[in-house]
Design a protein around this motif. Structure first.
Motif, short mmCIF file in Angstrom:
data_model
loop_
_atom_site.label_atom_id
_atom_site.label_comp_id
_atom_site.label_asym_id
_atom_site.label_seq_id
_atom_site.Cartn_x
_atom_site.Cartn_y
_atom_site.Cartn_z
N ASN A 1 0.81 -1.23 0.00
CA ASN A 1 0.00 0.00 0.00
C ASN A 1 0.84 1.27 0.00
O ASN A 1 0.31 2.37 -0.19
CB ASN A 1 -0.94 0.00 1.21
CG ASN A 1 -0.20 -0.02 2.53
OD1 ASN A 1 0.79 -0.73 2.66
ND2 ASN A 1 -0.68 0.73 3.50
N LEU A 2 2.16 1.15 0.21
CA LEU A 2 3.02 2.33 0.21
C LEU A 2 3.83 2.47 -1.08
O LEU A 2 4.74 3.28 -1.15
CB LEU A 2 3.96 2.29 1.42
CG LEU A 2 3.30 2.43 2.80
CD1 LEU A 2 4.34 2.37 3.90
CD2 LEU A 2 2.50 3.73 2.89
N TYR A 3 3.45 1.68 -2.08
CA TYR A 3 4.08 1.83 -3.40
C TYR A 3 3.04 2.39 -4.35
O TYR A 3 2.03 1.76 -4.66
CB TYR A 3 4.61 0.50 -3.92
CG TYR A 3 5.26 0.61 -5.29
CD1 TYR A 3 6.61 0.93 -5.41
CD2 TYR A 3 4.52 0.44 -6.46
CE1 TYR A 3 7.21 1.06 -6.65
CE2 TYR A 3 5.11 0.57 -7.71
CZ TYR A 3 6.45 0.88 -7.80
OH TYR A 3 7.04 1.01 -9.04
N PHE A 4 3.26 3.63 -4.80
CA PHE A 4 2.34 4.29 -5.73
C PHE A 4 3.06 5.48 -6.33
O PHE A 4 4.05 5.99 -5.77
CB PHE A 4 1.05 4.76 -5.00
CG PHE A 4 1.29 5.50 -3.73
CD1 PHE A 4 1.60 6.87 -3.73
CD2 PHE A 4 1.22 4.86 -2.50
CE1 PHE A 4 1.83 7.57 -2.56
CE2 PHE A 4 1.44 5.55 -1.32
CZ PHE A 4 1.74 6.90 -1.34
N PRO B 1 9.05 5.27 -5.74
CA PRO B 1 10.07 4.93 -4.75
C PRO B 1 10.96 3.77 -5.23
O PRO B 1 10.79 2.62 -4.80
CB PRO B 1 9.24 4.55 -3.52
CG PRO B 1 7.97 4.00 -4.07
CD PRO B 1 7.70 4.80 -5.32
N ILE B 2 11.88 4.10 -6.08
CA ILE B 2 12.78 3.10 -6.66
C ILE B 2 14.17 3.26 -6.05
O ILE B 2 14.70 4.38 -5.97
CB ILE B 2 12.87 3.27 -8.19
CG1 ILE B 2 11.48 3.17 -8.84
CG2 ILE B 2 13.82 2.23 -8.78
CD1 ILE B 2 10.84 1.82 -8.72
N GLY C 1 10.65 0.07 -4.02
CA GLY C 1 10.59 0.27 -2.57
C GLY C 1 9.24 0.81 -2.14
O GLY C 1 8.21 0.50 -2.74
N THR C 2 9.24 1.66 -1.09
CA THR C 2 8.00 2.24 -0.57
C THR C 2 8.25 3.69 -0.16
O THR C 2 9.39 4.09 0.07
CB THR C 2 7.48 1.47 0.68
OG1 THR C 2 8.45 1.58 1.72
CG2 THR C 2 7.25 0.00 0.37
#
Length: 643
Positions: free
Chosen positions: A297-300, A325-326, A334-335
């Motif tokens: 849910n924290l990857y967007f 977030p790469i 990532g996140t």
């Protein structure tokens, strides 16, 4: 009185259980209410051999008596010593010479739930006889016989004195009642910090868990006190000690907050439109669960307006550049540190910018992390569990003693001022009282003077036993007969040192009022169990006056103030409008009413008419000083108490 098992037929509700935890956390064992311990807390102590309930916790020979020691009444008072006070007329600081368990009981009513922070450095357990020998301590012979260390003839059966139970038991019995009273003195959000070494660390944790509640443990700091390492005992060179921290109520206590050091402050090099300083923090999570697979849910994507740098969760007019977030070195997904809900709420604190990664340019998102909040409170950080700054070296404490006294060996094993300042800087003590009832050399007092010179507003109460100093010691050769003499002299010298700095508010933030533990001005009631009427009449005649024959007016005045629950720094003024009698008015910000005290042998009727009493005020005088008719008049206007 017979003792029997108690089967409660009443069930506490959740709110009552919560309140009971605050009042008496020690009655909960393994998170279960222990009825026996609750019964003890109410004052009825049950014999060990009648009720045996097994719980996780700590027990030692003499614990039951140590518990009683916290509740046993004392007969004494505090006597003001004007010629040993320093800047007494304006200061709110208090120094008390006397045995600390008795002192804590005497001041308990006046300072219950009033102390914000307690720091103590109690005597470390070295196996030698303790300075603080309480009346309820068990004799060595009785103890050793009961645990099987000596036989009936007194022959010792064990040889390792440090390993036997008495090594720990005496120390625990000394500490338990003092910590119990400390719990009662602390504010609900108050914090207690205790310096300790390895000998009793584990036992101290257990009795603190019992008295304060395990849930109120805050942390245990490791202090590098001797970088060169002590070689005096054991197989390891000891370089550290500990500072153990508990709070009275963890739900009310703000987190310990350490002020940013100079290196940290240099990171805040940018200035926002509102003038606040900030640093740039990448929004991509760097540690912990940073992989997309761990927190989907924290990857967007976040979209950036390349002209303004503003960000949005939607790709709309102007918000054309995508940031993800790469991880730049590996390209792994990532996140973000913030959720979508958090970004929507605080988008104004974020901005996007283009950065170079290798040969390519990408868009990334940053947080403006402000040095000060909108209410002007400065940002702080969590304190680290290891304190290894050079200033922690206890050799520095000797140099601080030398600066004031001219000799570094005036006191054995003092703590450095830096350590106490670091402890108190973690707690919001401004406008509050800090207590140290093992005052020692007085480091806590000097640390508070120094903090006040830096803009703080802290008052102290220090207590130190008048323990005799050996004639071979440097301090004795310099004219100091007791440790309390050294303590008070250091407070005086340090006060003079900072008085020269002329910082704002120095008149009431320096100096101290000196009090000494002494005998009560009230008689001790003598119980009589005989049948001789003449003896009983003699006893009643002796008790007609509550006061001893040679009672001291100044000492009695202080004793009454404490009995009535007023603090030692209360304002005491003589009522100038009353000419025929000497009447003192006592007031304090911590008390809603005032005391009026007259110790003259006769209170004139004209004085009674002039007394400016409100309905909640209390007038106290000698019983024989007023007529029955005037007692009635006084009770119609306020509260009358006679002695």
């Amino acid at each position: 009185m017979s003792t029997q098992r108690i089967t409660p037929n009443y069930k506490f509700n959740d709110e009552q259980i919560r309140q009971l935890r605050l009042i008496a956390p020690e009655v909960f064992k393994d998170n279960i209410l222990d009825i026996v311990t609750l019964y003890e807390a109410l004052g009825d102590f049950i014999d060990d051999d009648i009720l045996q309930n097994e719980h996780y916790g700590i027990s030692w020979p003499g614990k039951q008596n140590a518990k009683k020691g916290a509740a046993t009444p004392v007969h004494g008072t505090l006597i003001p010593v004007q010629d040993k006070s320093c800047l007494a007329s304006g200061t709110a600081n208090i120094f008390i010479e006397g045995e600390n368990l008795t002192v804590l009981k005497i001041i308990k009513k006046s300072y219950a739930n009033s102390i914000k922070a307690i720091y103590i450095d109690p005597p470390y357990n070295t196996g030698n006889d303790l300075i603080y020998e309480d009346d309820f301590s068990e004799s060595a012979e009785d103890f050793l016989t009961r645990i099987g260390s000596i036989d009936a003839t007194g022959k010792r059966l064990t040889t390792n004195s440090k390993a036997d139970g008495r090594f720990h038991s005496k120390w625990l019995s000394m500490m338990y009642p003092r910590l119990k009273l400390a719990h009662q003195l602390l504010k609900e959000e108050g914090v207690i910090c205790i310096s300790i070494d390895d000998n009793e660390l584990n036992n101290l944790r257990l009795i603190m868990n019992e008295i304060f509640g395990e849930e109120n443990f805050v942390g245990n700091f490791i202090v590098q006190s001797n970088p060169r390492a002590s070689q005096s005992s054991g197989d390891i060179g000891i370089v550290h000690e500990y500072v153990l921290v508990y709070t009275r109520n963890i739900t009310k206590n703000a987190a310990l907050a350490q002020r940013l050091d100079d290196r940290m402050l240099t990171e805040y090099k940018y200035t926002a439109k509102d003038g606040r300083k900030y640093r740039e923090l990448g929004l991509r999570l760097r540690g912990g669960a940073w992989r997309r697979s761990q927190r989907q849910n924290l990857y967007f994507p976040i979209y950036v307006d390349p002209v303004t740098g503003r960000v949005s969760l939607e790709q709309k007019d102007g918000y054309t550049e995508e940031a993800l977030p790469i991880k730049p070195t590996t390209g792994e997904e990532g996140t973000w540190r913030w959720s979508k809900e958090k970004i929507k709420k605080d988008a104004d604190d974020l901005f996007g910018k283009q950065i170079k990664r290798g040969e390519n340019y990408i868009w990334d998102v940053y947080q403006m992390d402000y040095l000060t909040k909108k209410d002007n409170d400065e940002k702080s950080t969590k304190p680290k569990s290891i304190w290894n700054e050079p200033e922690m070296n206890y050799q520095n404490a000797g140099e601080e003693i030398k600066e004031l006294f001219g000799h570094s060996d005036v006191f054995d094993f003092p703590k450095p001022v830096y350590l106490i300042k670091k402890v108190l800087n973690l707690i919001d003590c401004d406008g509050e009282i800090v207590m140290d009832f093992f005052a020692g050399s007085g480091t806590t007092g000097e640390a508070i003077y120094e903090l006040n010179s830096e803009g703080r507003n802290i008052r102290f109460i220090l207590v130190q036993l008048d323990y005799k100093i050996a004639e071979t010691k440097r301090a004795h050769k310099l004219g100091y007969n007791t440790i309390a003499d050294v303590t008070s002299k250091r407070l005086e010298l340090a006060s003079e040192k900072y008085q020269k700095a002329e910082f704002e508010g120095s008149d009431n933030l320096l100096g101290f009022k000196y009090f000494k533990l002494g005998p009560s001005n009230y008689k001790v009631w003598k119980n009589y169990s005989g049948t001789d009427i003449s003896n009983l009449l003699t006893l009643f005649n002796e008790q007609q006056s509550l006061l001893i024959d040679d009672w001291d007016p100044q000492s009695l005045l202080t004793e009454i103030i404490l009995i009535e629950g007023f603090p030692l720094d209360s304002t005491i003024v003589e009522e100038e409008s009353i000419k025929v009698n000497k009447v003192y008015k006592i007031s304090s910000d911590s008390c809603e009413h005032s005391l009026f005290i007259c110790l003259d042998k006769r209170v004139e009727e004209s004085a009674i008419h002039l007394l400016p009493l409100d309905s909640s005020d209390i007038f106290i005088c000698l019983d024989a000083a007023v007529t029955d008719q005037n007692k009635i008049r006084l009770e119609d206007r306020g509260i009358l108490k006679t002695i």
